[in-house]
Design a protein around this motif. Structure first.
Motif, PDB file in Angstrom:
ATOM      1  N   GLY A  46       0.659  -1.310   0.047  1.00 58.68           N
ATOM      2  CA  GLY A  46      -0.033   0.113  -0.026  1.00 58.68           C
ATOM      3  C   GLY A  46       0.796   1.283  -0.121  1.00 58.68           C
ATOM      4  N   LEU A  47       1.829   1.265  -0.715  1.00 55.46           N
ATOM      5  CA  LEU A  47       2.776   2.373  -0.673  1.00 55.46           C
ATOM      6  C   LEU A  47       2.193   3.627  -1.386  1.00 55.46           C
ATOM      7  CD1 LEU A  47       5.575   3.016   0.044  1.00 55.46           C
ATOM      8  CD2 LEU A  47       6.416   2.544  -2.297  1.00 55.46           C
ATOM      9  N   SER A  48       2.257   4.784  -0.509  1.00 57.56           N
ATOM     10  CA  SER A  48       1.643   6.068  -1.262  1.00 57.56           C
ATOM     11  C   SER A  48       2.543   7.027  -0.941  1.00 57.56           C
ATOM     12  CB  SER A  48       0.336   6.195  -0.626  1.00 57.56           C
ATOM     13  OG  SER A  48      -0.595   5.301  -0.779  1.00 57.56           O
ATOM     14  N   LYS A  49       2.528   8.055  -1.782  1.00 57.86           N
ATOM     15  CA  LYS A  49       3.317   9.100  -1.423  1.00 57.86           C
ATOM     16  C   LYS A  49       2.584  10.672  -2.046  1.00 57.86           C
ATOM     17  CE  LYS A  49       6.891  11.733  -0.435  1.00 57.86           C
ATOM     18  NZ  LYS A  49       7.386  11.818   1.397  1.00 57.86           N
ATOM     19  N   SER A  50       2.567  11.494  -1.238  1.00 52.89           N
ATOM     20  CA  SER A  50       1.714  12.902  -1.431  1.00 52.89           C
ATOM     21  C   SER A  50       2.683  14.074  -0.985  1.00 52.89           C
ATOM     22  CB  SER A  50       0.307  13.066  -0.652  1.00 52.89           C
ATOM     23  OG  SER A  50      -0.404  11.795  -1.312  1.00 52.89           O
ATOM     24  N   TYR A  51       2.651  15.134  -1.798  1.00 52.57           N
ATOM     25  CA  TYR A  51       3.208  16.501  -1.481  1.00 52.57           C
ATOM     26  C   TYR A  51       2.160  17.374  -0.984  1.00 52.57           C
ATOM     27  CZ  TYR A  51       7.612  14.362  -2.550  1.00 52.57           C
ATOM     28  OH  TYR A  51       8.674  13.706  -2.877  1.00 52.57           O
ATOM     29  N   GLY A  52       1.556  17.519   0.013  1.00 52.82           N
ATOM     30  CA  GLY A  52       0.468  18.504   0.310  1.00 52.82           C
ATOM     31  C   GLY A  52      -0.657  17.878  -0.176  1.00 52.82           C
ATOM     32  N   PRO A  53      -1.283  18.365  -0.856  1.00 50.63           N
ATOM     33  CA  PRO A  53      -2.728  17.930  -1.728  1.00 50.63           C
ATOM     34  C   PRO A  53      -2.496  17.101  -2.586  1.00 50.63           C
ATOM     35  CG  PRO A  53      -2.537  20.108  -2.230  1.00 50.63           C
ATOM     36  CD  PRO A  53      -1.534  20.082  -1.253  1.00 50.63           C
ATOM     37  N   VAL A  54      -1.334  16.945  -3.252  1.00 51.20           N
ATOM     38  CA  VAL A  54      -1.003  16.465  -4.348  1.00 51.20           C
ATOM     39  C   VAL A  54      -0.634  14.904  -4.379  1.00 51.20           C
ATOM     40  CG1 VAL A  54       0.547  16.462  -6.515  1.00 51.20           C
ATOM     41  CG2 VAL A  54      -0.422  18.748  -5.480  1.00 51.20           C
ATOM     42  N   ASP A  55      -1.367  14.068  -4.837  1.00 50.45           N
ATOM     43  CA  ASP A  55      -0.980  12.635  -4.837  1.00 50.45           C
ATOM     44  C   ASP A  55       0.081  12.197  -5.854  1.00 50.45           C
ATOM     45  OD1 ASP A  55      -2.614  12.145  -2.225  1.00 50.45           O
ATOM     46  OD2 ASP A  55      -4.337  11.564  -3.591  1.00 50.45           O
ATOM     47  N   ILE A  56       1.169  11.840  -5.542  1.00 53.51           N
ATOM     48  CA  ILE A  56       2.202  11.168  -6.662  1.00 53.51           C
ATOM     49  C   ILE A  56       1.811   9.953  -6.995  1.00 53.51           C
ATOM     50  CG2 ILE A  56       4.427  11.003  -7.148  1.00 53.51           C
ATOM     51  CD1 ILE A  56       3.773  13.792  -6.384  1.00 53.51           C
ATOM     52  N   PHE A  57       1.487   9.189  -6.313  1.00 51.55           N
ATOM     53  CA  PHE A  57       0.950   7.561  -6.503  1.00 51.55           C
ATOM     54  C   PHE A  57       0.486   7.186  -5.331  1.00 51.55           C
ATOM     55  CE2 PHE A  57       5.582   7.605  -5.913  1.00 51.55           C
ATOM     56  CZ  PHE A  57       6.014   6.637  -4.810  1.00 51.55           C
ATOM     57  N   SER A  58      -0.448   6.036  -5.204  1.00 54.03           N
ATOM     58  CA  SER A  58      -0.917   5.206  -4.173  1.00 54.03           C
ATOM     59  C   SER A  58      -1.086   3.733  -4.159  1.00 54.03           C
ATOM     60  CB  SER A  58      -2.250   6.109  -3.749  1.00 54.03           C
ATOM     61  OG  SER A  58      -3.269   5.841  -4.843  1.00 54.03           O
TER      62      SER A  58
END
Length: 681
Positions: free
Chosen positions: A8-20
């Motif tokens: 379930g690897l996810s990465k966001s910068y603030g409100p921007v989801d890079i991947f999930s």
């Protein structure tokens, strides 16, 4: 056991989801390429796996014995050491072992009767030192540095004096020498020439650990990797096989998903037809229920895409959608179905062909006794054998930086005079120069202004319509050139080039700074080009896809080598000229100078091939002459003259020509078989 596993690897910068929601596994012998357009999040994923960043959600499990070597795009290597000393730091643990062995040797030599414990300890350490390559580490170090393009003179140069590209190569050398079992590389070929890239390919193929890399070099991926991770706006997909296999599988997946979508759309229309027929009849309640389910299904496709179409976990999808769906009427349902588009976010393709205004002659280029160089130079950069380029062919000009490729193009264009010999261009040629179009972009213009200045459009609307197939639609047409990405600049340069109607394209590094999707687009456009192409590029995948001839500048022999065939066939022809393995200290100096050895060996082979080619040409010319003469003699002897002496002389000449022809045909067959052997090998 896997080296790395994610859940379930996810990465966001603030409100921007890079991947999930990524679930990934890296096995101990994996060879993985991570591909996707620029800005999609590839480097972010590498940083997470290398433990340089933390995920927003999810877990990353790493093996206890995991040792990662990470190469970023730009090396930040700083040191007061020399290149040699810095590379040695990758072997610190081995050097510590060497120092301990020397201390034990001193202890044993200082004592008349060394203890059994001392000998046992020494024997154990010596076996470990030998197993880890302790007696050949200097040879390996020189081999790696030489393989990555460093010369002997560079070994004692301080790191602080190296260029940015050299520092990246120095860090790469350290990572290859260190006892890592996972290499994570972000654009490892950026600062390598073709020889160094080929050496690295061979090294990584034999590397005993795992490799995960991001690269724009599709040929490099093809040679090294057997698994592709694709990141896109549509999500994350995994493919088995190299890059070429990935392209085939991706196309098949798109086609399957298109079939699924068309089948689902037909199903929705059938259900709506049922509702129309029964909404006012005896089955009104059933039709109304059907319409509710239909509304839910339409909205699921609009919101969830292929997951809804494939019907996975439809009960849960139905529950999720139920609370947000209001029943549609028949008219609204029909409109929504009609407007449904395939939710698979297939990358946009440039839907165009480079058109030529006129058909050129069959002969496009011919050279005679040509020497390339500058008038104020001491000697020619290289000599060119007499070459011919015909309409519809593509010749790829390759060679190291500084070899004179651009000088050659300028000579062909007439911008520089040859030092000797002649260049003849064919009739009815319109020449387009891709690199020139790229360099001439006005940074202050918008895309639309740039294209209006390049072509004679009757209106701004016509210019915008022209830009559409180049993926500049809507507000994209009003972007300033100075803010365009590398791929966008390439598309704009291609749009300008298309306006020229050229039937001869001179392309100087057309894929520089392009991401893989942009490279694929350019390749597709050039593959359909009906004219002739002279291509200068380090992109071996593009060369292999397009080129019918390979022209390589041999800087040592100062000669242009001409090979008729694809790049892959050329590599097969040269396959035995690889870097020799260095196994002992006595071979080290020869190993470090191996590239010169390779060139010398290759030159001998190519010289023999050129000699064979010249002889083959001579034999073919003589065969033609003899066949013509035999035909003439046959016609004369069919109706012989009255002079018996003349008839005898003609008959003798006929038999001599026939005998010579038979001998030459045997020689021609041998020469042809030798040529076939070179190409098949």
């Amino acid at each position: 056991m896997s080296l790395i596993t994610t859940q379930g690897l996810s990465k966001s910068y603030g409100p921007v989801d890079i991947f999930s929601g990524l679930n990934l596994t890296i096995s101990p012998d994996a060879r993985i390429a991570l591909v996707g357009e620029n800005g999609i999040g590839k480097t972010t994923l590498l940083n997470l796996l290398a433990d340089l960043e933390s995920p927003t959600e999810g877990k990353i499990q790493r093996a206890n014995q995991l040792r990662i070597g990470y190469l970023p795009q730009q090396s930040k290597l700083t040191s007061n050491l020399t290149l040699w000393q810095e590379a040695l730091t990758a072997l610190d643990s081995l050097l510590d072992l060497e120092r301990e062995l020397k201390e034990l040797e001193e202890q044993m030599s200082a004592s008349d009767s060394s203890s059994a414990e001392l000998f046992t300890r020494y024997g154990t350490l010596q076996a470990a030192f030998d197993h880890r390559g302790g007696y050949t580490y200097e040879s390996r170090l020189k081999q790696v540095l030489a393989g990555l393009g460093f010369k002997n003179a560079d070994f004692q140069m301080p790191i602080s004096h190296l260029s940015g590209g050299q520092r990246t190569r120095a860090l790469l050398a350290k990572l290859l020498l260190a006892p890592n079992n996972l290499l994570i590389f972000d654009e490892p070929t950026n600062h390598l020439d073709i020889d160094a890239i080929q050496w690295l390919e061979g090294y990584l193929k034999n590397f005993p650990g795992a490799v995960l890399l991001v690269s724009h070099d599709r040929y490099f991926i093809d040679q090294v990797c057997d698994q592709i991770w694709e990141m896109s706006q549509a999500g994350f997909e995994t493919y088995r096989g190299n890059y070429s296999s990935y392209l085939e599988q991706r196309q098949q997946r798109w086609e399957r998903q298109q079939e699924l979508f068309e089948a689902e759309k037909a199903r929705l229309i059938n259900e709506l037809d049922y509702v129309k027929r029964n909404i006012a009849g005896q089955r009104t309640s059933h039709a109304q229920g059907k319409l509710k389910l239909l509304s839910r299904r339409i909205q699921a496709i609009e919101q969830l895409g292929m997951q809804a179409i494939q019907g996975k976990k439809w009960s849960k999808i139905s529950q999720d959608i139920h609370t947000t769906t209001s029943p549609m009427n028949i008219r609204e349902a029909h409109q929504r179905i009609s407007s449904l588009k395939n939710p698979t976010k297939r990358p946009q393709q440039v839907s165009l062909k480079l058109q030529t205004r006129k058909r050129g002659g069959d002969l496009v280029l011919r050279t005679t006794d040509l020497d390339i160089g500058y008038q104020d130079g001491e000697k020619a950069l290289f000599k060119v054998p007499d070459i011919t380029l015909l309409r519809g062919e593509c010749a790829a000009l390759i060679g190291p930086n500084g070899a004179g490729k651009t000088t050659f193009l300028k000579t062909i264009l007439g911008q520089l005079p040859p030092l000797a010999g002649q260049v003849k261009l064919g009739a009815n040629l319109d020449v387009g120069y891709f690199a020139q179009a790229h360099q001439d972009l006005n940074e202050g213009n918008t895309v639309l202004e740039e294209i209006l200045a390049a072509g004679s459009f009757q209106s701004e609307s016509a210019a915008r319509s022209y830009l559409g197939p180049f993926l500049f639609s809507g507000e994209e047409a009003y972007k300033k050139v100075q803010v365009l990405s590398g791929g966008e600049r390439g598309r704009l340069a291609l749009a300008k080039l298309s306006l020229t109607g050229a039937n001869l394209l001179l392309l100087d590094e057309p894929t520089n700074h392009l991401d893989i999707p942009s490279q694929e687009t350019l390749q597709a456009v050039l593959s359909a080009f009906p004219g002739t192409i002279l291509l200068v590029s380090h992109d071996r995948y593009l060369i292999n896809a397009l080129a019918s001839q390979i022209w390589e500048i041999d800087v040592d022999e100062e000669h242009l080598v001409v090979f008729e065939g694809s790049y892959q066939a050329y590599q097969a022809y040269l396959r035995d000229e690889q870097l020799p393995e260095i196994t002992s200290d006595s071979e080290v100096e020869e190993g470090v100078e191996s590239y010169k050895d390779i060139k010398s060996a290759k030159n001998r082979v190519l010289a023999a091939e050129r000699k064979r080619g010249r002889r083959l040409g001579e034999v073919e010319n003589r065969i033609t002459q003899l066949e013509i003469r035999l035909k003439e003699l046959g016609e004369v002897l069919a109706d012989p003259p009255d002079d018996p002496g003349l008839v005898a002389s003609l008959g003798h000449e006929y038999h001599q020509a026939e005998s010579e022809l038979e001998t030459l045909l045997d020689e021609w067959e041998i020469l042809q078989n030798n040529a076939s052997t070179y190409r098949e090998d």
